[in-house]
Design a protein around this motif. Structure first.
Motif, short mmCIF file in Angstrom:
data_model
loop_
_atom_site.label_atom_id
_atom_site.label_comp_id
_atom_site.label_asym_id
_atom_site.label_seq_id
_atom_site.Cartn_x
_atom_site.Cartn_y
_atom_site.Cartn_z
N ASP A 396 -15.13 -24.63 -36.64
CA ASP A 396 -15.32 -25.84 -37.43
C ASP A 396 -14.33 -26.89 -36.92
OD1 ASP A 396 -14.78 -27.81 -39.57
OD2 ASP A 396 -16.19 -26.59 -40.73
N SER A 430 -18.53 -28.54 -31.76
CA SER A 430 -18.57 -27.09 -31.94
C SER A 430 -19.03 -26.77 -33.35
CB SER A 430 -17.20 -26.48 -31.67
OG SER A 430 -17.26 -25.06 -31.70
N ALA A 431 -19.44 -25.52 -33.53
CA ALA A 431 -19.79 -24.99 -34.85
C ALA A 431 -19.71 -23.48 -34.75
CB ALA A 431 -21.19 -25.44 -35.27
#
Length: 446
Positions: A396, A430-431
Motif C-alpha cells: 500500500d 503498487s498494491a
C-alpha cells in the motif's frame, strides 16, 4: 500516557525558556496538556520564579495533581504566594474585558510585586478556552495577544497560552495562534512560520499582513527546498568522489597485495620441497581463503565505482550490472534501453541513474518476493524515463509513505532524492499482490 522520550524532550525544550518568551500550546489530549502545564510550572518553582495560573476549577485541581506527580507539593508554594491560581469563576462576566491596556497594567503590577518579593521572574500559564471566552470576548483576547508579549521581557515575565483544540472554535484558533512566535503541538515545540508580529497584528490591516506573511513563508520554503537540493547534489557528488578513491585503493592496492600474498602461498611448496604434507594442506586452504577475499574486495570495489561506466556508457554498464545481479540473486532481470546510446550525459547524471537501478533492484530482492524484474531506460524527449517493475507482493503506497520515517527505511526516499537532484520526479505505483512499478521522469539533455 506520554512516551518517556517525548517527556524528556519536552523537559529540555521548556528549560530553555527565558523571560520574554511567549508560547502557544495546542492540545487534544488531556494527559499531554497536564504534562506540559505541570512541567512549565515546576520548572518555574525550581528556578525560584513566581507562577500565575489562569484556569478553571478542574484545571486547578489537575495542576496540583500534576505537580505532586512531579515531586512538588503545591501547598507551601501557595502559602508563600510563589504559585497563585486565578480561577475563571473569580472573573465577573465582562469584568476582564477592559481592553489590552488594562490587562497590561494589571500584569505589570503583579510582575513588579513578585519580582519585588525576590522571585527571578513571573511565569504565566493561561487556559484560553470556552470558560475564559465566556468572561472575555475573543476580540479582546486577540488585542491582548498583540499588546502584551512585547512587554514580557521588560516585566521579567514569560507566558504560555493553552488552547484545547477540541473545544475552541477553529476560526478563533487561527487568529490566536498567529500571535505566538513558537507553538507547542501536543508536546512538540515548533517555530511558528505564520507568526504575525504585534506591530502588524495591531496595524491598520492585519488581514493583509497575514496574507503577506503567508506568501513570504511559501517563498522562503521554496528557497529552502532549492538550497537543500543544491546541498544534496553536492553531497552526492562528494560521496561518489570518495567512493572512487576507496574503490581505487581497494582494487589497486589491497587487491594487488592480496593477490601477491596468494601467489607467494601457492609457490611456497615449490620453493620449499621439504614442507610437510599437513602444512601444505594448510597452505592450500589459506590460498582458498585469500581467493575468496580477493573476490570480495573486487566486488566491493565494483559496487563503489561501477566498472566501465565511463568507458562503455550508461546503458552497457546497467546491462552488465543487471546480468551480474541476476546471477547472484536468482532474480530474473530483463533490461532494455531505447534511444540512450547517443545521449551525451554528464557523469553525475549517469552515476545517479546507475545508483537508482542498484537501489531499486536491491529493494525488489529484499522486500518484494518477486521472481522477475524489468528495467527500462528510454529517451523520450523532452524526458529521460527510468522504469523498474516487478511481479512481487506489492504494498500500500500511502501506508508505506506514512511508515517511512518511523521505520527509517532509505530505499524509496533515496530514489526520490536522487530523482529530485536530477530535476525530475519519482512515481510509485503498487498494491498488495499486484507488484510494484517505479517510474523516474527526468529532463532529457538536448
Amino acid at each position: 500516557m506520554v512516551h518517556p522520550d517525548r517527556q524528556r524532550e519536552l523537559e529540555r525544550e521548556l528549560w530553555k525558556l527565558q523571560p520574554g518568551d511567549h508560547l502557544g500550546a495546542l492540545y487534544e489530549s488531556r494527559s499531554e496538556h497536564d504534562l506540559v502545564r505541570a512541567t512549565f510550572v515546576r520548572q518555574g518553582v525550581e528556578r525560584h520564579e513566581a507562577v500565575l495560573a489562569l484556569t478553571d476549577e478542574e484545571g486547578a485541581e489537575a495542576l496540583e495533581q500534576g505537580l505532586r506527580e512531579q515531586g512538588v507539593d503545591p501547598t507551601p508554594l501557595r502559602k508563600r504566594r510563589q504559585i497563585a491560581v486565578l480561577r475563571f469563576s473569580q472573573i465577573p462576566p465582562g469584568g476582564a474585558d477592559g481592553g489590552a491596556e488594562a490587562a497590561l497594567g494589571a500584569l505589570r503590577r503583579i510582575a513588579a510585586r513578585r519580582v519585588g518579593e525576590g522571585y527571578g521572574a513571573l511565569r504565566i500559564s493561561a487556559e484560553i478556552g470556552p470558560a475564559l471566552l465566556a468572561a472575555v470576548t475573543p476580540a479582546s483576547l486577540l488585542r491582548w495577544g498583540a499588546a502584551i508579549p512585547p512587554h514580557l521581557g521588560v516585566l521579567s515575565a514569560l507566558l504560555i497560552c493553552h488552547y484545547d483544540r477540541r473545544r475552541t472554535p477553529a476560526a478563533f484558533l487561527l487568529d490566536a495562534l498567529a500571535v505566538h512566535p513558537r507553538l507547542l503541538i501536543g508536546t512538540a515545540l515548533y517555530d511558528n512560520s505564520y507568526f504575525l508580529p504585534p506591530a502588524e497584528a495591531s496595524g491598520p490591516d492585519p488581514a493583509a499582513a497575514r496574507l503577506a506573511r503567508f506568501i513570504g513563508h511559501l517563498e522562503e520554503r521554496q528557497r529552502t527546498e532549492t538550497q537543500i537540493r543544491s546541498l544534496t547534489r553536492k553531497l552526492m557528488k562528494t560521496q561518489e568522489e570518495e567512493r572512487r578513491v576507496i574503490s581505487r585503493e581497494l582494487h589497486d592496492r589491497l587487491g594487488q597485495d592480496l593477490s601477491g600474498i596468494k601467489i607467494a602461498l601457492e609457490t611456497l611448496p615449490d620453493r620449499h620441497p621439504a614442507v610437510p604434507p599437513a602444512l601444505g594442506e594448510d597452505v592450500r586452504r589459506l590460498g582458498q581463503l585469500l581467493e575468496r577475499a580477493i573476490f570480495t574486495v573486487r566486488d566491493l570495489a565494483y559496487e563503489l565505482r561501477p566498472p566501465g561506466l565511463e568507458e562503455m556508457g550508461l546503458a552497457q554498464a546497467i546491462a552488465m550490472f543487471c546480468r551480474e545481479f541476476a546471477e547472484k540473486t536468482g532474480l530474473a532481470v530483463d533490461f532494455r534501453a531505447v534511444g540512450v546510446e547517443r545521449l551525451r550525459l554528464d557523469f553525475q547524471v549517469q552515476i545517479q541513474l546507475y545508483r537508482m537501478v542498484q537501489e531499486a533492484l536491491n529493494n525488489v530482492h529484499k522486500h518484494a518476493r518477486a521472481s522477475r524484474a524489468v528495467v527500462k531506460l528510454a529517451a523520450v524527449r523532452p524526458h529521460l524515463l527510468l522504469r523498474v517493475e516487478d511481479d512481487g507482493r506489492g504494498f500500500d503506497v500511502a501506508e508505506r509513505a506514512r511508515a517511512i520515517d518511523a521505520e527509517k527505511r532509505m530505499g524509496l526516499r533515496s530514489l526520490q532524492e536522487r530523482a529530485e537532484v536530477l530535476g525530475g520526479v519519482l512515481l510509485v505505483t503498487s498494491a498488495p499482490g499486484r507488484g510494484t512499478k517505479i517510474l523516474a521522469k527526468l529532463p532529457c539533455p538536448e
